[in-house]
Design an enzyme around this catalytic site. Structure first.
Site, PDB file in Angstrom:
ATOM      1  N   GLN A   8       0.831  -1.244  -0.138  1.00  0.00           N
ATOM      2  CA  GLN A   8       0.000  -0.043  -0.027  1.00  0.00           C
ATOM      3  C   GLN A   8       1.030   1.078  -0.004  1.00  0.00           C
ATOM      4  O   GLN A   8       0.656   2.226   0.520  1.00  0.00           O
ATOM      5  CB  GLN A   8      -1.032   0.046   1.030  1.00  0.00           C
ATOM      6  CG  GLN A   8      -2.037  -0.908   1.119  1.00  0.00           C
ATOM      7  CD  GLN A   8      -2.953  -0.777  -0.287  1.00  0.00           C
ATOM      8  OE1 GLN A   8      -2.898   0.379  -0.935  1.00  0.00           O
ATOM      9  NE2 GLN A   8      -3.856  -1.755  -0.565  1.00  0.00           N
ATOM     10  N   SER A   9       2.154   1.307  -0.828  1.00  0.00           N
ATOM     11  CA  SER A   9       3.067   2.207  -0.671  1.00  0.00           C
ATOM     12  C   SER A   9       2.465   3.530  -1.356  1.00  0.00           C
ATOM     13  O   SER A   9       1.822   3.531  -2.468  1.00  0.00           O
ATOM     14  CB  SER A   9       4.224   1.919  -1.518  1.00  0.00           C
ATOM     15  OG  SER A   9       5.101   2.979  -1.836  1.00  0.00           O
ATOM     16  N   ASN A  10       2.340   4.726  -0.800  1.00  0.00           N
ATOM     17  CA  ASN A  10       1.796   6.014  -1.427  1.00  0.00           C
ATOM     18  C   ASN A  10       2.913   6.366  -2.426  1.00  0.00           C
ATOM     19  O   ASN A  10       2.699   6.976  -3.442  1.00  0.00           O
ATOM     20  CB  ASN A  10       1.821   7.087  -0.331  1.00  0.00           C
ATOM     21  CG  ASN A  10       0.836   6.535   0.706  1.00  0.00           C
ATOM     22  OD1 ASN A  10      -0.356   6.327   0.358  1.00  0.00           O
ATOM     23  ND2 ASN A  10       1.187   6.606   1.986  1.00  0.00           N
TER      24      ASN A  10
END
Ligand SMILES: *Cc1c(COP(=O)(O)O)cnc(C)c1O
Length: 323
Positions: A73-75
């Site tokens: 879920q890396s921005n």
């Protein structure tokens, strides 16, 4: 400050808002927020500022592909995929943590943005990143490595310019409080503060790493940033303010600290935080206010670094749906 090569992506300056209801609820310092969750690129966030300089570097090097790594879920990966699309690069993301059950939030956006995803786990992440990089090179895809969190001296320099932007907005906070992880945001802020004579204190709330180690990294990176910006100078780890009191439960683990902060900001101000970064940092801010860490006459600027798409990840929805 010298002008580094840059492309223009972000909606700048990001607005600053006074959080009057939250301020009176907490009865502490006057709380402002700077909306880097509104930088404008595919739901925004702090990596968009860094990418303005990283994409310029990638272009100058003749790259065809942007490659980077992060958690599922890396921005950072989501914004990198968007910047790649916008500037006509291919994008490869090496995502650690295993393919999730459902395609949601940042991972969904990565796919929509056309990124090619390679799966890895935390322990073999760096090896797999290297391998994938070499593979792209051998296929003449000309990869440019966007460093973890965008936190090379080039990427971090973006936050030195952000100090200039803040000073031009004529708010003089006694404190800047924000989440810190790979340290690039904080390194840029402290470098900018020294270059421009900004006097407020810059307090990073660590999301995942012990303060002692993180301070050393940030001091080193800030020294590299300031020399990149034309001044040979050194930062000492003892002048970097990092609080790691809230990261013990682990990266991305929601406790009452984050859930209370997310709920308070939402219900007092209609302002959405994210579960991993700003939720934890705001939780720290609230706790420190209750412990009288700040003077009630201080002004504290909470720098909202983004991340809100992660609110829609299944694993956080289960917990957040209950508050
Ligand atoms: C990456 C990220 C941070 C941390 O910034 P660093 O420069 O890596 O310290 C904070 N908040 C959000 C929402 C992020 O995506």
């Amino acid at each position: 400050m010298i002008n580094l090569p840059r492309v223009y992506i972000a909606h700048l300056p990001t607005p600053i808002e006074y959080l009057s209801r939250l301020t009176s609820y907490l009865g502490g310092p006057r709380i402002y927020v700077k909306r880097d969750d509104q930088t404008g690129l595919a739901f925004g966030g702090n990596k968009t500022r860094k990418l303005e300089f990283l994409v310029a570097e990638a272009r100058a090097s003749g790259a065809k592909t942007l490659i980077t790594t992060g958690a599922v879920q890396s921005n950072h990966c989501r914004q990198t995929a968007a910047a790649a699309a916008k500037f006509g690069f291919k994008c490869t993301l090496v995502l650690a943590g295993g393919q999730p059950e459902s395609i949601t939030s940042n991972y969904l956006l990565d796919l929509l943005l056309g990124a090619n995803v390679v799966w890895t786990d935390r322990s073999s992440r760096d090896d797999d990143l290297k391998l994938t990089f070499l593979e792209l090179e051998s296929k003449d895809e000309r990869p440019y490595l966007v460093p973890y969190g965008g936190s090379s001296p080039t990427g971090a320099a973006a936050y030195a310019y952000a100090i200039k932007e803040l000073m031009d907005q004529r708010i003089q906070p006694d404190w800047i409080v924000f989440p810190t992880s790979s340290g690039g945001t904080q390194a840029g802020l402290v470098a900018g503060a020294r270059l421009l004579g900004f006097k407020g204190r810059i307090l990073g709330i660590s999301v995942d790493e012990a303060a002692d180690q993180l301070k050393i990294k940030i001091a080193q990176l800030a020294s590299e940033v300031i020399s990149k910006l034309g001044i040979q100078d050194i930062f000492d780890e003892n002048e970097i303010l990092v609080n790691s009191d809230y990261c013990e439960p682990g990266y991305g683990v929601l406790t009452h600290v984050e859930t209370e902060a997310i709920k308070l900001f939402a219900r007092e101000e209609g302002l959405l935080l994210d579960p991993v970064y700003t939720g934890r940092a705001a939780g720290g801010l609230i706790d420190l206010i209750r412990k009288d860490y700040f003077s009630p006459s201080d002004t504290a600027l909470f720098w909202h670094t983004g991340g809100t798409p992660a609110l829609f990840a299944q694993k956080y929805g289960r917990t957040l749906g209950k508050i």
